[in-house]
Design a protein around this motif. Structure first.
Motif, mmCIF file in Angstrom:
data_model
loop_
_atom_site.group_PDB
_atom_site.id
_atom_site.type_symbol
_atom_site.label_atom_id
_atom_site.label_comp_id
_atom_site.label_asym_id
_atom_site.label_seq_id
_atom_site.Cartn_x
_atom_site.Cartn_y
_atom_site.Cartn_z
ATOM 1 N N SER A 71 0.883 -1.353 -0.043
ATOM 2 C CA SER A 71 0.232 0.051 -0.079
ATOM 3 C C SER A 71 0.885 1.300 0.030
ATOM 4 N N GLU A 72 2.062 1.156 0.167
ATOM 5 C CA GLU A 72 2.990 2.250 0.194
ATOM 6 C C GLU A 72 3.669 2.203 -0.972
ATOM 7 N N VAL A 73 3.010 1.651 -2.342
ATOM 8 C CA VAL A 73 3.859 1.823 -3.381
ATOM 9 C C VAL A 73 4.160 3.079 -4.146
ATOM 10 N N GLU A 74 3.393 4.073 -3.709
ATOM 11 C CA GLU A 74 3.527 5.392 -4.324
ATOM 12 C C GLU A 74 4.679 6.023 -3.630
ATOM 13 N N MET A 75 4.931 5.711 -2.363
ATOM 14 C CA MET A 75 6.277 6.132 -1.742
ATOM 15 C C MET A 75 7.360 5.797 -2.376
ATOM 16 N N HIS A 76 7.390 4.543 -2.485
ATOM 17 C CA HIS A 76 8.600 3.959 -3.323
ATOM 18 C C HIS A 76 8.718 4.467 -4.624
ATOM 19 N N LEU A 77 7.616 4.525 -5.446
ATOM 20 C CA LEU A 77 7.868 5.068 -6.858
ATOM 21 C C LEU A 77 8.428 6.528 -6.705
ATOM 22 N N GLU A 78 8.084 7.370 -5.818
ATOM 23 C CA GLU A 78 8.605 8.723 -5.671
ATOM 24 C C GLU A 78 10.170 8.698 -5.589
ATOM 25 N N CYS A 79 10.403 7.638 -4.740
ATOM 26 C CA CYS A 79 11.886 7.616 -4.355
ATOM 27 C C CYS A 79 12.807 7.309 -5.686
ATOM 28 N N PHE A 80 12.343 6.268 -6.104
ATOM 29 C CA PHE A 80 13.103 6.092 -7.746
ATOM 30 C C PHE A 80 12.968 7.191 -8.694
ATOM 31 N N ARG A 81 11.660 7.751 -8.816
ATOM 32 C CA ARG A 81 11.685 8.646 -9.986
ATOM 33 C C ARG A 81 12.584 10.102 -9.543
ATOM 34 N N HIS A 82 12.928 10.211 -8.445
ATOM 35 C CA HIS A 82 13.367 11.663 -7.900
ATOM 36 C C HIS A 82 14.908 11.456 -7.790
ATOM 37 N N ASN A 83 15.328 10.268 -7.957
ATOM 38 C CA ASN A 83 16.923 10.123 -7.579
ATOM 39 C C ASN A 83 17.247 8.784 -8.347
ATOM 40 N N LYS A 84 17.833 8.894 -9.416
ATOM 41 C CA LYS A 84 18.063 7.710 -10.403
ATOM 42 C C LYS A 84 19.152 6.729 -9.587
ATOM 43 N N GLU A 85 20.077 7.417 -8.951
ATOM 44 C CA GLU A 85 20.984 6.458 -8.226
ATOM 45 C C GLU A 85 20.357 5.676 -7.218
ATOM 46 N N ILE A 86 19.171 5.840 -6.770
ATOM 47 C CA ILE A 86 18.500 4.974 -5.843
ATOM 48 C C ILE A 86 18.028 3.672 -6.501
ATOM 49 N N LYS A 87 18.746 2.594 -5.695
ATOM 50 C CA LYS A 87 18.335 1.331 -6.474
ATOM 51 C C LYS A 87 17.666 0.359 -5.292
ATOM 52 N N ALA A 88 17.553 0.787 -4.291
ATOM 53 C CA ALA A 88 16.890 0.148 -3.162
ATOM 54 C C ALA A 88 16.271 0.986 -2.242
ATOM 55 N N VAL A 89 14.856 0.558 -1.751
ATOM 56 C CA VAL A 89 14.164 1.416 -0.707
ATOM 57 C C VAL A 89 13.683 0.456 0.173
ATOM 58 N N LEU A 90 13.823 0.848 1.551
ATOM 59 C CA LEU A 90 13.285 0.123 2.652
ATOM 60 C C LEU A 90 12.419 1.131 3.616
ATOM 61 N N HIS A 91 11.398 0.568 3.975
ATOM 62 C CA HIS A 91 10.552 1.135 4.884
ATOM 63 C C HIS A 91 10.251 0.326 6.097
ATOM 64 N N ALA A 92 10.436 0.629 7.323
ATOM 65 C CA ALA A 92 10.225 0.039 8.447
ATOM 66 C C ALA A 92 9.705 0.771 9.583
ATOM 67 N N HIS A 93 9.453 0.123 10.682
ATOM 68 C CA HIS A 93 8.755 0.698 11.857
ATOM 69 C C HIS A 93 9.846 0.360 12.956
ATOM 70 N N PRO A 94 11.076 0.877 12.920
ATOM 71 C CA PRO A 94 11.825 0.594 14.093
ATOM 72 C C PRO A 94 11.594 1.084 15.441
ATOM 73 N N THR A 95 11.368 0.576 16.627
ATOM 74 C CA THR A 95 10.854 0.926 17.753
ATOM 75 C C THR A 95 11.341 2.152 18.452
ATOM 76 N N TYR A 96 12.673 2.265 18.433
ATOM 77 C CA TYR A 96 13.416 3.381 19.210
ATOM 78 C C TYR A 96 13.275 4.640 18.303
ATOM 79 N N SER A 97 13.200 4.484 17.045
ATOM 80 C CA SER A 97 13.310 5.463 15.998
ATOM 81 C C SER A 97 12.017 6.354 15.811
ATOM 82 N N VAL A 98 10.814 5.513 16.090
ATOM 83 C CA VAL A 98 9.636 5.829 16.177
ATOM 84 C C VAL A 98 9.256 6.686 17.292
ATOM 85 N N ALA A 99 9.861 6.131 18.596
ATOM 86 C CA ALA A 99 9.456 6.490 19.783
ATOM 87 C C ALA A 99 10.194 7.835 19.981
ATOM 88 N N VAL A 100 11.594 8.112 19.675
ATOM 89 C CA VAL A 100 12.454 9.387 19.799
ATOM 90 C C VAL A 100 11.765 10.445 18.907
#
Length: 215
Positions: A71-100
């Motif tokens: 369901s986050e495909v649009e977010m991934h597409l925008e990453c690839f469209r705006h920077n041709k050097e990007i070859k990989a995209v990760l989206h996660a919900h790491p606990t401490y990062s979200v908390a801070v």
């Protein structure tokens, strides 16, 4: 394409094993010429089989597979469209990062690897997930960033390899964890901008950064 699927499988499992996602949360994708391959919607990342990864045309957004993409495909597409050097995209919900980040604070540099390796991080306020509004917000900043921290939501990291994107995800989470723990003990000592800049200029750190860009 088989190499890309192998990488996606490997890091899908690592996201779960390292507890950076829970259940069917999180998603990842890689560029393959005109398409990206992305995790399918609703799947636990460890349950995705080789034929389940969904091809999507980067320019048009047309889905070519049988399964529905994340369901986050649009977010991934925008990453690839705006920077041709990007070859990989990760989206996660790491606990401490979200908390801070949900407190309104940025994750500060407290140990050398964090500022030395991760030079460009953006922070964006909460926007409802899976929408074009979030994808548009990502599109505005991703061209020059290695990572985006989305407050009250999660983290996006990008790289020229999945290894690079994954390392950035681990590093952000470790930095957030160190900061959160230090706050419970006393007054955290944050590295100064001069100290961070000195670290970024070390030849050893440049060498390590270059290694991450190789499969």
């Amino acid at each position: 394409m088989s190499t890309i699927i192998t990488e996606l499988e490997k890091y899908a499992h690592k996201l779960v094993d390292d507890r950076l996602v829970v259940g069917a949360g999180g998603n990842l994708s890689m560029r393959d010429e005109k398409n990206l391959y992305i995790s399918p919607s609703g799947f636990d990342l460890k349950d995705i089989k080789r034929d389940d990864w969904v091809p999507v045309n980067i320019e048009t957004g047309k889905v070519n597979g049988q399964l529905k993409p994340s369901s986050e495909v649009e977010m991934h597409l925008e990453c690839f469209r705006h920077n041709k050097e990007i070859k990989a995209v990760l989206h996660a919900h790491p606990t401490y990062s979200v908390a801070v980040s949900s407190t309104g604070e940025n994750i500060p540099p407290m140990f050398p690897d964090f500022p030395a390796m991760l030079k460009d991080i953006a922070y964006i306020d909460y926007i409802i997930p899976t929408t074009h509004l979030l994808a548009n917000a990502v599109a505005k900043v991703i061209s020059s960033k290695q990572a985006i921290v989305m407050r009250n939501h999660g983290v996006i990291t990008v790289g020229s390899t999945m290894k690079e994107a994954y390392f950035y995800m681990q590093l952000i989470e470790e930095a957030a964890k160190v900061y959160a723990i230090s706050k419970t003990v006393g007054n955290p000592q944050i590295l100064t901008e001069k100290e961070c800049e000195d670290l970024r200029n070390l030849s050893s750190e440049t060498y390590r950064s270059d290694l991450l860009k190789k499969q």
